[in-house]
Write an enzyme that holds these catalytic residues in place. Structure first.
Site, PDB file in Angstrom:
ATOM      1  N   LEU A   5       0.501  -1.115  -0.063  1.00  0.00           N
ATOM      2  CA  LEU A   5       0.220   0.488   0.231  1.00  0.00           C
ATOM      3  C   LEU A   5       0.774   1.433   0.072  1.00  0.00           C
ATOM      4  CD1 LEU A   5      -3.156   0.222   1.709  1.00  0.00           C
ATOM      5  CD2 LEU A   5      -1.323   1.868   2.607  1.00  0.00           C
ATOM      6  N   LEU A   6       0.322   2.102  -1.193  1.00  0.00           N
ATOM      7  CA  LEU A   6       1.117   3.917  -0.863  1.00  0.00           C
ATOM      8  C   LEU A   6      -0.008   4.308  -0.457  1.00  0.00           C
ATOM      9  CD1 LEU A   6       2.664   5.087  -3.856  1.00  0.00           C
ATOM     10  CD2 LEU A   6       0.701   5.595  -3.150  1.00  0.00           C
ATOM     11  N   ASN A   7       0.666   5.727   0.467  1.00  0.00           N
ATOM     12  CA  ASN A   7      -0.518   6.551   0.899  1.00  0.00           C
ATOM     13  C   ASN A   7       0.277   8.269   0.861  1.00  0.00           C
ATOM     14  OD1 ASN A   7      -0.317   5.583   3.644  1.00  0.00           O
ATOM     15  ND2 ASN A   7      -1.016   6.799   4.276  1.00  0.00           N
ATOM     16  N   ASP A   8      -0.158   8.979   1.332  1.00  0.00           N
ATOM     17  CA  ASP A   8       0.235   9.688   1.579  1.00  0.00           C
ATOM     18  C   ASP A   8       1.739  10.154   0.487  1.00  0.00           C
ATOM     19  OD1 ASP A   8      -1.982  10.184   2.893  1.00  0.00           O
ATOM     20  OD2 ASP A   8      -0.561  11.237   5.020  1.00  0.00           O
ATOM     21  N   GLN A  64       3.998   7.310   1.660  1.00  0.00           N
ATOM     22  CA  GLN A  64       3.822   6.902   2.681  1.00  0.00           C
ATOM     23  C   GLN A  64       3.472   4.765   2.172  1.00  0.00           C
ATOM     24  OE1 GLN A  64       2.874   7.383   6.656  1.00  0.00           O
ATOM     25  NE2 GLN A  64       4.625   7.941   6.228  1.00  0.00           N
ATOM     26  N   ASP A  85       1.997  14.724  11.552  1.00  0.00           N
ATOM     27  CA  ASP A  85       1.827  15.653  10.357  1.00  0.00           C
ATOM     28  C   ASP A  85       2.687  16.758   9.782  1.00  0.00           C
ATOM     29  OD1 ASP A  85       0.389  13.236   9.006  1.00  0.00           O
ATOM     30  OD2 ASP A  85      -1.200  13.911   9.093  1.00  0.00           O
ATOM     31  N   GLU A 117      -5.599  16.175   9.499  1.00  0.00           N
ATOM     32  CA  GLU A 117      -4.541  15.337   8.722  1.00  0.00           C
ATOM     33  C   GLU A 117      -3.561  16.502   7.677  1.00  0.00           C
ATOM     34  OE1 GLU A 117      -5.257  10.928   9.998  1.00  0.00           O
ATOM     35  OE2 GLU A 117      -6.625  11.407   8.199  1.00  0.00           O
TER      36      GLU A 117
END
Ligand code: FRU
Length: 498
Positions: free
Chosen positions: A48-51, A67, A172, A226
């Site tokens: 998984l890739l996020n931000d 991320q 963050d 966030e």
């Protein structure tokens, strides 16, 4: 129907090196079989890739991290994965650069930003730690990356906890220069469970003084904010952030959580306040944008990049052991307190050869055209006559049963996008249709399609619509039914991914 694996806490937080060597190889095989891999967007190799994190320019190159949880398409223990580029469209993978292997980031190297400081890149991020009772502790941490790309964590946390009155939902950090100092904006939650942004100030990047809450609205901003991102330019201030649980009368949205922004005349540092901010607006009219990061590049452009994926939503590629991608890089322009988001000029470097013209002259009534594309990797430019009305269907099959439909009515400035027939169905709970208004003027569309992502820029960036869709292999047609004339160009785009 779904044979989804249930992940235990132990598995999600298991250190990467304790996974069997075979595990990643198996994931890679599954990923290789996917029909939805992207040609020119940043995507994870596995998992998984996020931000996006640390989007910056340093040592004559563009940098972005994301991320990453490589062991499965779930939110497991996160690290920062690094990519570099000379032109913002061809990205080179540099590998995982910050591992969750420290006392202060054992349960996740969470999101943050980067700032070039002389011959190093300063990285600020949140260290997520769960104690024996699974209580969260959030540390704001720093690291230095040198010109060779080696990262050294700074041992002492920049901040060991949130200030009194705020919970450990505190993360963050965005670090940026402000006059002779450094400022840091952090997403926070107060003890009344309201979303806030706290700012800090420092002269050396290592010791930070709390300046309190950034003032930019009278409204309640949900239960948590966030990924705050404040850009202060000579003539405006732009604040982008992700309020979770936002009341819909503050800003109407249909996604699980919105990515919103306000534009102010300026940032008043003394009072820590945005001066005369606009109402809250959605950054993107589509289905999947979150955690956008932006910074002012040395060439003065404001550049942004987003996570295209949302928290707490299952996507069709989860079954294929990968999830999500980053958006293409956009240029942000602020004019008279309006935000325009445009494709960067470098996107033209993706075009292959000459464009195909797609034109219809003004005298035709109710006519329709169908174009078969070689691949679902293309850019489509369309300028419509005044008062045009019609339907553009992307990723449609020959029989035109399937596809992503874009209904437009430029006389009334209305656009409706429907992804219900675009392919594999997901996120049903949040609806398949997005409708919104644009200026009542001749409609102009610039569209980028890349296998399972579509980015639509309307009227030179007045509105942007981003979405994932998961079409079948035969859905490579473009159908346009329009009651007036239009001029268009279609380019196939080259792949930048392996
Ligand atoms: C936003 C977010 C951030 C956090 C990161 C963890 O998507 O929840 O607040 O730092 O993802 O991966």
């Amino acid at each position: 129907m779904s044979n989804k694996k249930i992940w235990t806490k132990e598995e999600r937080y298991r250190p990467y090196q304790e996974w069997d060597k075979q595990h990643l190889a198996l994931l890679q095989q599954k990923v290789a079989d996917s029909n939805w891999r992207l040609g020119y967007h940043i995507q994870p190799n596995t998992g998984l890739l996020n931000d996006p994190n640390g989007f910056s320019f340093f040592n004559n190159q563009w940098h972005v991290f994301y991320q990453s949880y490589p062991m499965g398409a779930v939110h497991g223990v996160k690290s920062w994965y690094h990519l570099t580029s000379d032109n913002l469209v061809d990205w080179k993978e540099e590998g995982t650069k910050i591992f969750p292997d420290g006392l202060y980031d054992s349960h996740g190297v969470y999101s943050g930003t980067a700032l070039a400081v002389s011959d190093h890149l300063f990285l600020a991020y949140t260290g997520n730690v769960r104690d024996a009772d699974w209580v969260r502790h959030s540390y704001q941490l720093g690291a230095w990356m040198d010109g060779s790309g080696a990262v050294q964590k700074i041992e002492k946390p920049l901040l060991t906890a949130s200030p009194a009155g705020y919970t450990s939902e505190f993360r963050d950090p965005q670090v940026f220069r402000y006059e002779d100092n450094y400022l840091m904006a952090i997403g926070a939650q107060n003890e009344a469970e309201e979303g806030k942004i706290l700012t800090y100030q420092s002269s050396d990047l290592l010791t930070w003084q709390c300046k309190g809450e950034l003032e930019f609205t009278d409204k309640k901003m949900g239960f948590m904010i966030e990924c705050p991102n404040l850009l202060v330019t000579e003539d405006a201030a732009l604040l982008i952030f992700c309020p979770q649980g936002l009341e819909k009368d503050s800003c109407f949205y249909e996604n699980i959580y919105p990515n919103t922004y306000v534009i102010a005349d300026s940032y008043d540092h003394e009072s820590n306040r945005l001066v005369d901010p606009t109402i809250l607006k959605n950054l993107d009219e589509g289905f999947d944008v979150y955690a956008t990061q932006a910074f002012q590049a040395p060439d003065n452009r404001l550049l942004s990049i987003s996570w295209v994926g949302l928290p707490e939503i299952d996507y069709p590629t989860d079954q294929e052991e990968w999830a999500h991608c980053l958006s293409s890089v956009k240029e942000l322009v602020i004019k008279e307190k309006q935000l325009y988001q445009r494709p960067i000029a470098e996107m033209e470097q993706l075009r292959i050869g000459e464009a195909v013209d797609i034109n219809q002259d003004s005298s035709s009534q109710d006519s329709s055209s169908f174009v078969e594309t070689k691949t679902n990797q293309y850019e489509l430019l369309l300028s419509f006559d005044p008062l045009s009305k019609g339907t553009l269907t992307l990723c449609t099959d020959k029989e035109q049963n399937q596809g992503l439909t874009i209904n437009f009515d430029s006389q009334h400035g209305k656009i409706t996008i429907d992804r219900s027939q675009a392919g594999a169905v997901f996120a049903e709970e949040y609806g398949f249709v997005r409708s919104f208004t644009v200026e009542q003027k001749p409609l102009d569309l610039q569209i980028f399609v890349d296998s399972s992502i579509v980015e639509i820029f309307i009227n030179e960036g007045e509105k942007v619509v981003t979405m994932r869709i998961f079409p079948e292999a035969d859905q490579t047609g473009i159908h346009l039914a329009c009651d007036g004339g239009y001029q268009g160009k279609l380019w196939q785009l080259r792949k930048t991914n392996q």
